[in-house]
Design a protein around this motif. Structure first.
Motif, PDB file in Angstrom:
ATOM      1  N   GLY A   1       0.815  -1.215   0.000  1.00 44.19           N
ATOM      2  CA  GLY A   1       0.000   0.000   0.000  1.00 44.19           C
ATOM      3  C   GLY A   1       0.853   1.272   0.000  1.00 44.19           C
ATOM      4  O   GLY A   1       2.076   1.214   0.173  1.00 44.19           O
ATOM      5  N   ILE A   2       0.171   2.401  -0.205  1.00 40.86           N
ATOM      6  CA  ILE A   2       0.864   3.686  -0.255  1.00 40.86           C
ATOM      7  C   ILE A   2       1.608   3.903   1.072  1.00 40.86           C
ATOM      8  O   ILE A   2       1.190   3.384   2.097  1.00 40.86           O
TER       9      ILE A   2
ATOM     10  N   MET B   1       2.596  10.159  -7.900  1.00 48.03           N
ATOM     11  CA  MET B   1       1.673   9.179  -8.497  1.00 48.03           C
ATOM     12  C   MET B   1       2.270   8.597  -9.784  1.00 48.03           C
ATOM     13  O   MET B   1       2.175   7.405 -10.048  1.00 48.03           O
TER      14      MET B   1
ATOM     15  N   SER C   1      -4.405  -2.155  -1.741  1.00 52.86           N
ATOM     16  CA  SER C   1      -4.582  -0.719  -1.847  1.00 52.86           C
ATOM     17  C   SER C   1      -3.781  -0.131  -3.016  1.00 52.86           C
ATOM     18  O   SER C   1      -4.039  -0.473  -4.153  1.00 52.86           O
ATOM     19  N   MET C   2      -2.773   0.709  -2.755  1.00 47.54           N
ATOM     20  CA  MET C   2      -1.987   1.243  -3.875  1.00 47.54           C
ATOM     21  C   MET C   2      -1.405   0.070  -4.683  1.00 47.54           C
ATOM     22  O   MET C   2      -1.324   0.132  -5.908  1.00 47.54           O
TER      23      MET C   2
ATOM     24  N   ARG D   1      -4.100  -1.246  -6.817  1.00 47.53           N
ATOM     25  CA  ARG D   1      -4.239  -0.375  -7.988  1.00 47.53           C
ATOM     26  C   ARG D   1      -3.176  -0.716  -9.031  1.00 47.53           C
ATOM     27  O   ARG D   1      -3.480  -0.880 -10.214  1.00 47.53           O
TER      28      ARG D   1
ATOM     29  N   ALA E   1      -6.675   1.187  -4.574  1.00 47.07           N
ATOM     30  CA  ALA E   1      -6.770   2.650  -4.462  1.00 47.07           C
ATOM     31  C   ALA E   1      -7.259   3.233  -5.786  1.00 47.07           C
ATOM     32  O   ALA E   1      -7.034   2.668  -6.847  1.00 47.07           O
ATOM     33  N   PRO E   2      -7.924   4.381  -5.724  1.00 49.63           N
ATOM     34  CA  PRO E   2      -8.443   5.000  -6.947  1.00 49.63           C
ATOM     35  C   PRO E   2      -7.334   5.582  -7.814  1.00 49.63           C
ATOM     36  O   PRO E   2      -6.194   5.684  -7.389  1.00 49.63           O
TER      37      PRO E   2
ATOM     38  N   ASP F   1     -11.255  12.237  -5.022  1.00 45.21           N
ATOM     39  CA  ASP F   1     -11.231  11.626  -3.712  1.00 45.21           C
ATOM     40  C   ASP F   1     -10.684  12.627  -2.701  1.00 45.21           C
ATOM     41  O   ASP F   1      -9.724  13.330  -2.975  1.00 45.21           O
TER      42      ASP F   1
ATOM     43  N   PHE G   1      -9.162  12.050   0.038  1.00 42.32           N
ATOM     44  CA  PHE G   1      -7.902  11.651   0.667  1.00 42.32           C
ATOM     45  C   PHE G   1      -6.732  12.458   0.122  1.00 42.32           C
ATOM     46  O   PHE G   1      -6.004  13.116   0.856  1.00 42.32           O
ATOM     47  N   LEU G   2      -6.599  12.440  -1.207  1.00 42.11           N
ATOM     48  CA  LEU G   2      -5.479  13.166  -1.790  1.00 42.11           C
ATOM     49  C   LEU G   2      -5.772  14.655  -1.845  1.00 42.11           C
ATOM     50  O   LEU G   2      -4.864  15.474  -1.701  1.00 42.11           O
TER      51      LEU G   2
ATOM     52  N   TRP H   1      -7.076  14.895 -10.820  1.00 47.07           N
ATOM     53  CA  TRP H   1      -7.232  13.466 -11.079  1.00 47.07           C
ATOM     54  C   TRP H   1      -7.156  13.148 -12.554  1.00 47.07           C
ATOM     55  O   TRP H   1      -6.706  12.076 -12.930  1.00 47.07           O
TER      56      TRP H   1
ATOM     57  N   VAL I   1     -10.671   4.492   3.762  1.00 49.66           N
ATOM     58  CA  VAL I   1      -9.573   5.082   2.972  1.00 49.66           C
ATOM     59  C   VAL I   1      -9.883   5.092   1.478  1.00 49.66           C
ATOM     60  O   VAL I   1      -9.781   6.122   0.821  1.00 49.66           O
ATOM     61  N   VAL I   2     -10.266   3.941   0.946  1.00 52.51           N
ATOM     62  CA  VAL I   2     -10.563   3.923  -0.491  1.00 52.51           C
ATOM     63  C   VAL I   2     -12.072   3.843  -0.768  1.00 52.51           C
ATOM     64  O   VAL I   2     -12.486   3.854  -1.934  1.00 52.51           O
TER      65      VAL I   2
ATOM     66  N   HIS J   1      -9.913  -1.091   5.916  1.00 58.98           N
ATOM     67  CA  HIS J   1      -8.812  -0.952   4.954  1.00 58.98           C
ATOM     68  C   HIS J   1      -7.589  -1.672   5.529  1.00 58.98           C
ATOM     69  O   HIS J   1      -6.662  -1.035   6.043  1.00 58.98           O
TER      70      HIS J   1
HETATM   71  C1  FER Z   1      -6.382   7.756  -2.666  1.00 62.02           C
HETATM   72  C2  FER Z   1      -6.752   7.078  -1.543  1.00 62.02           C
HETATM   73  C3  FER Z   1      -5.957   6.054  -1.050  1.00 62.02           C
HETATM   74  C4  FER Z   1      -5.204   7.363  -3.327  1.00 62.02           C
HETATM   75  C5  FER Z   1      -4.415   6.348  -2.850  1.00 62.02           C
HETATM   76  C6  FER Z   1      -4.797   5.703  -1.697  1.00 62.02           C
HETATM   77  C7  FER Z   1      -3.995   7.515  -5.319  1.00 62.02           C
HETATM   78  C8  FER Z   1      -3.943   4.624  -1.240  1.00 62.02           C
HETATM   79  C9  FER Z   1      -4.129   4.019  -0.067  1.00 62.02           C
HETATM   80  C10 FER Z   1      -3.266   2.897   0.356  1.00 62.02           C
HETATM   81  O1  FER Z   1      -2.421   2.432  -0.445  1.00 62.02           O
HETATM   82  O2  FER Z   1      -3.423   2.440   1.465  1.00 62.02           O
HETATM   83  O3  FER Z   1      -7.092   8.749  -3.186  1.00 62.02           O
HETATM   84  O4  FER Z   1      -4.884   8.032  -4.466  1.00 62.02           O
END
Ligand code: FER
Length: 572
Positions: free
Chosen positions: A354-355, A410, A447-448, A451, A473-474, A481, A483-484, A493, A525-526, A554
């Motif tokens: 994940g991120i 990103m 997650s990431m 993605r 993740a989106p 979103d 989050f970012l 985006w 989170v996502v 998550h």
């Molecule tokens: C986002 C929300 C969450 C995003 C990435 C994540 C690229 C990643 C979360 C993770 O890896 O836990 O908008 O944008």
């Protein structure tokens, strides 16, 4: 049988020599090798062209075409009508390389010509366009656009030969442009299967060039048309294996390399020996993605038996490999089963974090090593080895960028698609006993990492036959979103989305056999992005299996459930 084969081969050779008289570079009416200059070629439309020594199909120079404002903008050369006579037919070829788009780009070798009043154009004058040759060009290797018989329109008054693309505005390189008399084989189109570097011979240098392409830095002088020995559409370890086999085959192999056929025969691997652990399904024999996922669908379960997540075995160690894309060493972990033996052959699973995470993030908390250990030992899962990656691929930094998220960050996460295909998989092929090809290559993550796994699976279904995204993740497709947005203040985006909604799909014949996506109903989170990916794939007609985990957050709870289902079917 043998007799029939050699009679067939000599027929091919005879047929080839009747119709094709190979031309040498000296016979060429036009040859641009871009060794030390642009050889008279100039920008067409808004584009920048420059002589380059960064890459070359042959020699050390090529022409670089950058900053193209439209897909028709590129590079061109004015042909004089005294040499290239309207109404006459010639043989054309040009080699191109693109490294800017992970997806194949459609290239065209075209002719813009003008006609005077009273010509074929009823309105008189103006430009007309002919397309001499076109081809989908995969990222990172030279491809040749060629047509051995193209007639210049008889009413043409001026001629501009040029190279353009469909839709894409990616940078590209051009090298080895030839025009020769009709009926002669254009030199760059006359290379034998296995002549990876187009030097006219099939020898150890070709194996070295292909190996360098697969494992190291070099992007010079590697051709898809002659290097794609298994006709799979890309250059990979399988092609290297087949090439080595061809070289070892000695005289019998020579026969094969001296035919003048242009379409390489499809060669499937010989049956695997008894020591092979997996079923090693030869290419093309797997049931379709649609059929396979229909078979897997009713077996999906949220119940993970306690014994599979018990204790882990096997060996897990850190290692470093050279990342071509990052241009420096990166870290990863490997895991191999406790009874790993180099005399057996294994499948390969790429596992992504994940991120803010790194190569150690998936080692615990998701049951990955535990379930792999127990399910392989019991025979419930096909034997595989795992590479735990660090996805962030940035020439300027090593390791995770942590919380310092920008749009550029990103891009560097998504550049993992190059790193995994160009560097990680070839490294694994060199260091462990693994089977190659999409039937034996899987990608999964959280997650990431989910993605990136989805992105790799959709864009490179030729590489990955099995894909699993836990709480992805989106951002592969445009999304917005908080989050970012919260992190950055503002976030574009559209700018960082890798694919348009309508391109988030894979055609039936290319689709990975298994695409699994999971999301928790309490994922703060996502959110519902995992489900949105599933719905978009459904909408675009791409089969996929969706699991919604009630009250799932998550975290590795969702991950363990979906990876359990994945391990039961991956490589089957
Ligand atoms: C986002 C929300 C969450 C995003 C990435 C994540 C690229 C990643 C979360 C993770 O890896 O836990 O908008 O944008």
């Amino acid at each position: 049988m043998k007799k029939q084969l050699s009679a067939f081969l000599s027929l091919l050779i005879a047929a080839g020599s009747l119709t094709l008289a190979p031309a040498s570079a000296a016979d060429a009416l036009l040859h641009a090798g871009f060794e030390g200059g642009l050889d008279g070629w100039t920008a067409r439309g808004t584009a920048t062209v420059a002589a380059s020594t960064a890459v070359a199909a042959k020699g050390s120079g090529s022409a670089a075409v950058t900053s193209r404002s439209e897909s028709w903008c590129g590079i061109g050369y004015t042909l004089d009508t005294a040499t290239f006579k309207p109404g006459s037919t010639y043989s054309f070829s040009a080699s191109v390389l693109q490294q800017g788009s992970p997806m194949a780009v459609h290239f065209k070798l075209s002719l813009e010509y003008t006609t005077g009043g009273g010509g074929a154009n009823p309105f008189g004058g103006g430009s007309q366009y002919g397309h001499i040759a076109e081809k989908d060009v995969a990222s990172g290797m030279w491809a040749t656009l060629e047509n051995s018989s193209y007639q210049i329109p008889s009413d043409a008054q001026t001629l501009l030969l040029y190279i353009e693309t469909d839709e894409s505005k990616t940078d590209f390189y051009v090298d080895e442009v030839y025009i020769t008399e009709e009926g002669s084989t254009v030199p760059s189109g006359d290379f034998k299967r296995g002549d990876v570097n187009h030097d006219g011979k099939v020898d150890a240098k070709d194996a070295a060039a292909l190996r360098d392409y697969l494992i190291a830095k070099s992007k010079t002088g590697v051709f898809l048309d002659t290097g794609d020995l298994d006709a799979g559409g890309s250059l990979n370890g399988k092609d290297l294996t087949l090439l080595k086999r061809l070289l070892l085959a000695g005289t019998s192999g020579q026969n094969e390399t001296t035919t003048t056929t242009t379409t390489p025969p499809v060669i499937t691997d010989p049956p695997q020996s008894q020591t092979t652990v997996s079923s090693d399904t030869p290419s093309g024999e797997h049931m379709s993605a649609k059929e396979f996922m229909a078979k897997v669908s009713p077996t999906m379960t949220q119940d993970v038996p306690g014994n599979v997540t018990g204790s882990k075995s096997g060996e897990c160690k850190h290692f470093e490999y050279f990342s071509k894309k990052a241009n420096h060493n990166k870290g990863a972990y490997y895991w191999i089963p406790s009874d790993y033996s180099p005399s057996k052959k294994y499948n390969l699973l790429i596992m992504n974090h994940g991120i803010f995470g790194d190569e150690s993030s998936m080692l615990s908390g998701f049951g990955v090593q535990e379930m792999a250990s127990n399910m392989i030992a019991s025979g419930e899962a096909e034997p595989f080895i795992i590479i735990f990656t660090q996805m962030y691929t940035d020439p300027n930094t090593n390791g995770s960028p942590g919380f310092n998220i920008t749009m550029d960050v990103m891009d560097k996460y998504d550049d993992f698609i190059y790193d995994v295909v160009e560097s990680i998989i070839p490294y694994a092929q060199e260091h462990w006993s693994i089977m190659t090809g999409r039937e034996h290559t899987a990608i999964a993550g959280f997650s990431m990492g989910g993605r990136e796994s989805l992105y790799c699976g959709i864009v490179r279904p030729d590489v990955f036959g099995y894909v699993c995204a836990s709480s992805p993740a989106p951002g592969i497709v445009p999304a917005s979103d908080s989050f970012l947005a919260n992190h950055l203040g503002s976030y574009n985006w559209e700018r960082t989305a890798r694919l348009k909604n309508e391109d988030f799909k894979v055609s039936d014949d290319k689709c990975p056999y298994l695409i699994m996506i999971a999301g928790g109903t309490n994922d703060g989170v996502v959110g519902t992005f995992p489900q949105q990916y599933h719905e978009l794939l459904d909408k675009n007609g791409t089969p996929n299996l969706w699991m919604s985990v009630p009250n799932g957050g998550h975290d590795g709870g969702v991950g363990t459930k979906i990876f359990y289902n994945f391990f039961r079917w991956v490589f089957k």
